[in-house]
Design an enzyme around this catalytic site. Structure first.
Site, PDB file in Angstrom:
ATOM      1  N   HIS A 289       0.812  -1.220   0.000  1.00  0.00           N
ATOM      2  CA  HIS A 289       0.000   0.000   0.000  1.00  0.00           C
ATOM      3  C   HIS A 289       0.843   1.266   0.000  1.00  0.00           C
ATOM      4  CE1 HIS A 289      -3.990  -1.836   0.541  1.00  0.00           C
ATOM      5  NE2 HIS A 289      -3.250  -2.839   0.965  1.00  0.00           N
ATOM      6  N   ASP A 496       3.240   9.242  -0.830  1.00  0.00           N
ATOM      7  CA  ASP A 496       2.039   8.585  -0.340  1.00  0.00           C
ATOM      8  C   ASP A 496       1.720   7.465  -1.317  1.00  0.00           C
ATOM      9  OD1 ASP A 496      -0.149   8.219   1.301  1.00  0.00           O
ATOM     10  OD2 ASP A 496      -0.785  10.310   1.224  1.00  0.00           O
TER      11      ASP A 496
HETATM   12  O1  LIG Z   1      -2.697   1.413  11.029  1.00  0.00           O
HETATM   13  P1  LIG Z   1      -1.722   2.526  10.946  1.00  0.00           P
HETATM   14  O2  LIG Z   1      -0.330   2.058  11.197  1.00  0.00           O
HETATM   15  O3  LIG Z   1      -2.065   3.715  11.773  1.00  0.00           O
HETATM   16  O4  LIG Z   1      -1.738   3.071   9.451  1.00  0.00           O
HETATM   17  C1  LIG Z   1      -2.917   3.211   8.658  1.00  0.00           C
HETATM   18  C2  LIG Z   1      -2.642   2.671   7.285  1.00  0.00           C
HETATM   19  O5  LIG Z   1      -1.653   3.474   6.687  1.00  0.00           O
HETATM   20  C3  LIG Z   1      -1.082   3.063   5.445  1.00  0.00           C
HETATM   21  O6  LIG Z   1      -1.969   3.337   4.353  1.00  0.00           O
HETATM   22  C4  LIG Z   1      -1.586   3.180   3.004  1.00  0.00           C
HETATM   23  O7  LIG Z   1      -2.653   2.580   2.335  1.00  0.00           O
HETATM   24  C5  LIG Z   1      -3.594   3.405   1.657  1.00  0.00           C
HETATM   25  C6  LIG Z   1      -4.557   2.520   0.892  1.00  0.00           C
HETATM   26  O8  LIG Z   1      -3.881   1.712  -0.014  1.00  0.00           O
HETATM   27  C7  LIG Z   1      -2.887   4.367   0.735  1.00  0.00           C
HETATM   28  O9  LIG Z   1      -3.844   5.216   0.113  1.00  0.00           O
HETATM   29  C8  LIG Z   1      -1.918   5.201   1.549  1.00  0.00           C
HETATM   30  O10 LIG Z   1      -1.205   6.047   0.672  1.00  0.00           O
HETATM   31  C9  LIG Z   1      -0.958   4.348   2.323  1.00  0.00           C
HETATM   32  O11 LIG Z   1      -0.248   5.185   3.218  1.00  0.00           O
HETATM   33  C10 LIG Z   1      -0.644   1.622   5.592  1.00  0.00           C
HETATM   34  O12 LIG Z   1      -0.082   1.145   4.422  1.00  0.00           O
HETATM   35  C11 LIG Z   1      -1.734   0.720   6.086  1.00  0.00           C
HETATM   36  O13 LIG Z   1      -1.247  -0.594   6.258  1.00  0.00           O
HETATM   37  C12 LIG Z   1      -2.191   1.229   7.428  1.00  0.00           C
HETATM   38  O14 LIG Z   1      -3.290   0.468   7.869  1.00  0.00           O
HETATM   39  O1  LIG Z   2     -11.123  11.286  10.828  1.00  0.00           O
HETATM   40  C1  LIG Z   2     -10.832  10.535   9.906  1.00  0.00           C
HETATM   41  C2  LIG Z   2      -9.933  10.912   8.896  1.00  0.00           C
HETATM   42  C3  LIG Z   2      -9.634  10.018   7.879  1.00  0.00           C
HETATM   43  N1  LIG Z   2     -10.193   8.806   7.865  1.00  0.00           N
HETATM   44  C4  LIG Z   2      -9.887   7.860   6.763  1.00  0.00           C
HETATM   45  O2  LIG Z   2      -8.518   7.544   6.717  1.00  0.00           O
HETATM   46  C5  LIG Z   2      -8.199   7.154   5.410  1.00  0.00           C
HETATM   47  C6  LIG Z   2      -6.862   7.733   5.030  1.00  0.00           C
HETATM   48  O3  LIG Z   2      -6.390   7.045   3.902  1.00  0.00           O
HETATM   49  P1  LIG Z   2      -5.231   7.590   2.979  1.00  0.00           P
HETATM   50  O4  LIG Z   2      -5.094   6.641   1.867  1.00  0.00           O
HETATM   51  O5  LIG Z   2      -5.521   8.985   2.560  1.00  0.00           O
HETATM   52  O6  LIG Z   2      -3.918   7.610   3.861  1.00  0.00           O
HETATM   53  P2  LIG Z   2      -3.328   6.603   4.978  1.00  0.00           P
HETATM   54  O7  LIG Z   2      -3.785   7.158   6.281  1.00  0.00           O
HETATM   55  O8  LIG Z   2      -3.849   5.258   4.707  1.00  0.00           O
HETATM   56  O9  LIG Z   2      -1.868   6.723   4.821  1.00  0.00           O
HETATM   57  C7  LIG Z   2      -9.308   7.621   4.508  1.00  0.00           C
HETATM   58  O10 LIG Z   2     -10.032   6.518   4.025  1.00  0.00           O
HETATM   59  C8  LIG Z   2     -10.169   8.459   5.410  1.00  0.00           C
HETATM   60  O11 LIG Z   2     -11.549   8.373   5.146  1.00  0.00           O
HETATM   61  C9  LIG Z   2     -11.073   8.438   8.840  1.00  0.00           C
HETATM   62  O12 LIG Z   2     -11.603   7.356   8.817  1.00  0.00           O
HETATM   63  N2  LIG Z   2     -11.376   9.317   9.855  1.00  0.00           N
END
Ligand SMILES: O=P(O)(O)OC[C@H]1O[C@H](O[C@H]2O[C@H](CO)[C@@H](O)[C@H](O)[C@H]2O)[C@H](O)[C@@H](O)[C@@H]1O
Ligand SMILES: O=c1ccn([C@@H]2O[C@H](COP(=O)(O)OP(=O)(O)O)[C@@H](O)[C@H]2O)c(=O)[nH]1
Length: 833
Positions: A289, A496
């Site tokens: 991701h 990202d």
């Molecule tokens: O569970 P956390 O450690 O707090 O992190 C939340 C997720 O963050 C990352 O998200 C990525 O996946 C998104 C969907 O593919 C993508 O849009 C974003 O750019 C990435 O940063 C991480 O890869 C996830 O595993 C986490 O759950």
């Molecule tokens: O208050 C919040 C702010 C963000 N999001 C969710 O967090 C995800 C962020 O995903 P993104 O791919 O932009 O980045 P990541 O946090 O996975 O790196 C999105 O689906 C948002 O809808 C959420 O559930 N609650």
């Protein structure tokens, strides 16, 4: 040296001694090797790869229960993090959806029935379950849907008979608690992996979030000044592997034959290997991701090779963008020395498919949410609160990669340069706390607070401040309302993987048609680049200018840009993403079975040994390079993967067994190699065997002189022209070299930059084909890291006949050869000129 030629190396049929096992062939003159085999009276058939189980391609009914249902089922009782709740208004996430048309074409694989007519099951394995669990008593748990990109994406996937395996985000040391949580999660089709505090600290906070996460986002490895910290990294990597094994153990417990296992993200790079080692037939996919960085960044990681090799155990490896996929393939070629093809990465005939699968969102879920009363209330409140002002929105986890300081500084610059906008525009920044145990994240929080305070102090008035900064998450309806009412969304990620916030913003902007300012370093820039204003977040001036452009954009332009993005977001959905990946995984596995049949199967060692023991007169024909040599990769240092030896050397571990074989009177050993005589002399002089150098053009028993088996009229007129071409390319390809042998030329680039070497090889082949030797009687043979030119007729196949004739003759063999084992390096690409 004696010259054998046709006279001295007679065809065995006419010149073998009468007592020869080959003398009673009845007139025909089959080749020596054919007669050797005929003498033995049997042929050994190597077993072919087992035929695959028939794949039932009937279309299954959509699954009754799905992960999408999790959203509705686990709605917390007014809990503060009900953010991912489904807005479908009763009956789970799929409520209100039009039925999807049956899949056709390549996608049909997704709905194939599995073995025994069962619906195909999907095991999604991710670090975090899509729920977070709160303990309410000894055996009581309440479950909440947790925020995050991956969660959002998979919640959008319907029609899958899926189960989710992962960590629930809590430490549950006692058995009663574990059992109760397991039962509660089972209702949500979730299966927990229990990780204790220590392993979470080392694996999740340590290796995942302090090492892999920053590295994959181009922030580099942490620089430490104590040896103890380095040791710490090693123990974090050990914990990472242990944690991956714990995930694997849970998968084993729930796996049924035919299941598809979809591993997610950088937390689980070791999992594909654990799974395949347990059962090679598991269908394993792995999806990243985050970005996969350029190989120049990735190669700084101490455990780089181990992780790559493990990921390559998967059948299919997916990334959000083509660039990430390309970087991964490049890391495999440069670091592991494997071959990258348009299909993926190849290792000894085994292909790991690598491709881009850009994620999407469940756009309908967001659109539906806006029709819900709760969201409408939020919309009205927000409109009133910010009446007369333009509103810009930022929604990010409070993470270094999201570029929040850069965003706020650009906003400051905009206000500084456009004072007429002070009091007329507000930036709402939702900064969701994340990984709060990691010191870097704690530092970032203070830094952002400090900048926001300063800017609000500088531009705030008695009635308003320019930045509203919230360190919290919002509930789903509040978030959708914000997406819908704001004029501009500002996404300034430094890197990202995708960035789903930008997709969600577009999905909610059906009526307002607001502007998206999007970092060119987010994966989403690849798909939303046409409609968004793309910016380099490091260029504060550019972002500030883009803010002005967005705020003053004509409605025509806004509409046009929005239309582009809206079309993309609503058609490339999360469900499509998952369907495509799983379908591709099924197809990849099926294709791999076909490919396996084309690759020579592994030697059935047990049979080979049994037959050996039963036979009376044996012949072993062994290659040298890549057969008996030390591997070129591996430095012998811990974790190292550097090239070690320039010189080809007999593997020290093989010396003992080889000596034993050579001393066995009933066994004749021939080392048949492309190498020249001196190399074979040096490595095998001490053994009692036969050496056949330069593809068998020279032959000697180690207790005798070299003789030549070369055909009499070998044309070598081409030598000077080829030498000229080889010199030219050697000079221009650092770390390449060429060998001038008596009957051939070999240009070798195995120590050179692989990609450059390959380009140079292609260029060299062009020169050879079109240049002065285009009409010469030569073969041009392309190896995996070499180009060889030799006279027509200089081949091991042609030479072996003459070699056997000589050996049979000189040993005055009387017993038929009843065992032949030929072991060599399989050359995938051969070009005959
Ligand atoms: O569970 P956390 O450690 O707090 O992190 C939340 C997720 O963050 C990352 O998200 C990525 O996946 C998104 C969907 O593919 C993508 O849009 C974003 O750019 C990435 O940063 C991480 O890869 C996830 O595993 C986490 O759950
Ligand atoms: O208050 C919040 C702010 C963000 N999001 C969710 O967090 C995800 C962020 O995903 P993104 O791919 O932009 O980045 P990541 O946090 O996975 O790196 C999105 O689906 C948002 O809808 C959420 O559930 N609650």
């Amino acid at each position: 040296r004696s010259r054998l030629g046709d006279e001295a190396m007679p065809t065995p049929s006419s010149n073998a001694p009468d007592s020869s096992p080959f003398s009673n062939d009845g007139g025909a003159s089959p080749s020596a090797i054919e007669r050797v085999l005929r003498g033995s009276g049997r042929r050994h058939h190597l077993p072919t790869a087992a035929s695959p189980d028939a794949m039932d391609t009937d279309v299954a009914e959509p699954a009754a229960a799905s992960l999408a249902d999790c959203g509705a089922q686990s709605r917390p009782e007014g809990g503060p993090h009900a953010s991912m709740d489904d807005a479908g208004g009763g009956g789970g996430g799929s409520g209100g959806h039009a039925p999807r048309p049956p899949l056709s074409g390549p996608r049909s694989g997704f709905r194939r029935l599995g073995l025994r007519g069962m619906k195909q099951r999907l095991l999604v394995v991710a670090n975090r379950l899509p729920v977070s669990a709160n303990r309410r008593g000894e055996d009581q748990w309440s479950l909440e849907i947790s925020a995050g990109g991956l969660v959002s994406a998979l919640l959008g996937v319907k029609d899958v008979d899926a189960k989710w395996i992962g960590w629930a985000g809590v430490n549950v040391p006692d058995e009663v608690g574990q059992q109760a949580l397991t039962n509660a999660l089972a209702e949500k089709r979730c299966i927990p992996v229990f990780l204790d505090e220590e392993i979470v600290h080392q694996y999740y906070n340590g290796y995942c979030n302090n090492i892999l996460w920053p590295l994959f986002h181009y922030l580099g490895l942490p620089q430490e000044d104590r040896l103890a910290t380095t040791r710490n990294f090693e123990s974090q990597f050990d914990a990472y592997k242990r944690a991956n094994q714990m995930f694997a153990d849970v998968v084993y417990q729930h796996y049924q034959e035919g299941d598809v296992i979809w591993c997610h993200d950088y937390h689980l790079m070791f999992l594909p290997r654990c799974l395949k080692e347990h059962d090679i037939n598991m269908k394993v996919g792995w999806f990243l991701h985050t970005p996969f960085p350029s190989s120049e960044i990735y190669r700084t990681l101490p455990s780089r090779s181990e992780l790559l090799r493990s990921v390559l155990c998967a059948d299919l490896v997916g990334f959000h963008t083509y660039d990430y996929a390309r970087h991964f393939v490049s890391a495999c070629t440069r670091i592991l020395g494997l071959e990258g093809t348009p299909e993926g990465v190849e290792d000894q005939g085994k292909l790991t498919r690598v491709a881009a699968f850009p994620i999407g969102i469940d756009s309908d879920r967001f659109k539906r949410a806006l029709d819900i009363d709760a969201a409408k209330r939020h919309v009205n409140e927000l409109k009133q609160r910010f009446a007369g002002r333009k509103v810009m929105l930022g929604v990010d986890r409070l993470d270094m990669i999201k570029g929040i300081p850069q965003k706020i500084l650009a906003f400051e610059k905009f206000l500084e340069e456009n004072p007429e906008w002070i009091d007329k525009v507000v930036l709402l920044q939702i900064a969701v706390p994340t990984r709060t145990d990691v010191p870097e994240y704690q530092k970032l929080t203070s830094q952002v607070h400090e900048i926001v305070g300063r800017i609000n102090g500088r531009f705030g008035t008695l009635s308003a401040v320019p930045i509203h900064h919230l360190d919290r998450s919002l509930d789903f309806h509040a978030l959708c309302a914000l997406y819908a009412v704001t004029d501009v969304a500002l996404v300034t990620s430094l890197r990202d993987g995708m960035n789903l916030v930008s997709y969600e913003y577009v999905a909610c902007q059906g009526s307002k048609k607001g502007v998206l300012i999007l970092s060119e370093f987010a994966g989403a820039a690849q798909s939303l680049g046409a409609g968004a204003i793309l910016v380099n977040p490091w260029n504060i001036t550019e972002v500030a200018d883009s803010i002005k452009h967005a705020l003053t954009m004509t409605s025509d332009e806004r509409e046009k840009r929005h239309r582009h993005n809206y079309a993309h977001v609503t058609t490339h959905t999360a469900q499509d993403w998952a369907e495509t990946f799983v379908c591709e995984l099924n197809d990849t596995v099926a294709e791999a079975l076909m490919r396996t049949r084309q690759v020579p199967p592994d030697l059935p060692s047990r049979t080979a040994i049994q037959q050996y023991l039963q036979s009376k007169n044996r012949l072993l024909i062994l290659g040298f390079n890549s057969t008996l040599t030390e591997p070129v990769e591996s430095s012998g240092r811990r974790g190292g993967d550097q090239i070690k030896e320039m010189e080809l050397k007999l593997h020290p571990d093989l010396k003992g067994p080889l000596r034993a074989l050579c001393e066995d009177e009933s066994t004749t050993v021939i080392v048949l190699s492309g190498s020249d005589r001196s190399v074979l002399d040096e490595n095998f002089g001490e053994f009692n065997l036969w050496l056949a150098a330069e593809h068998g053009m020279f032959l000697r028993p180690t207790d005798g002189e070299w003789m030549t088996t070369m055909p009499e009229h070998l044309n070598m007129d081409w030598v000077d022209s080829v030498k000229h071409v080889f010199e030219y390319f050697t000079e221009r390809t650092p770390r390449s070299h060429f060998e001038h042998r008596e009957t051939s030329f070999v240009w070798n680039y195995k120590y050179a930059d692989v990609e450059f070497g390959r380009l140079q090889a292609r260029d060299m082949l062009q020169h050879l084909w079109t240049g002065p030797i285009s009409n010469a009687a030569v073969d041009v043979v392309q190896g995996s890291r070499s180009v060889e030119v030799r006279s027509v007729g200089v081949t091991k196949g042609a030479a072996i006949d003459r070699i056997l004739g000589e050996i049979v003759h000189s040993k005055s063999m009387v017993t038929p050869i009843d065992y032949v084992l030929c072991i060599g390096h399989f050359l995938g690409k051969v070009i005959l000129h």
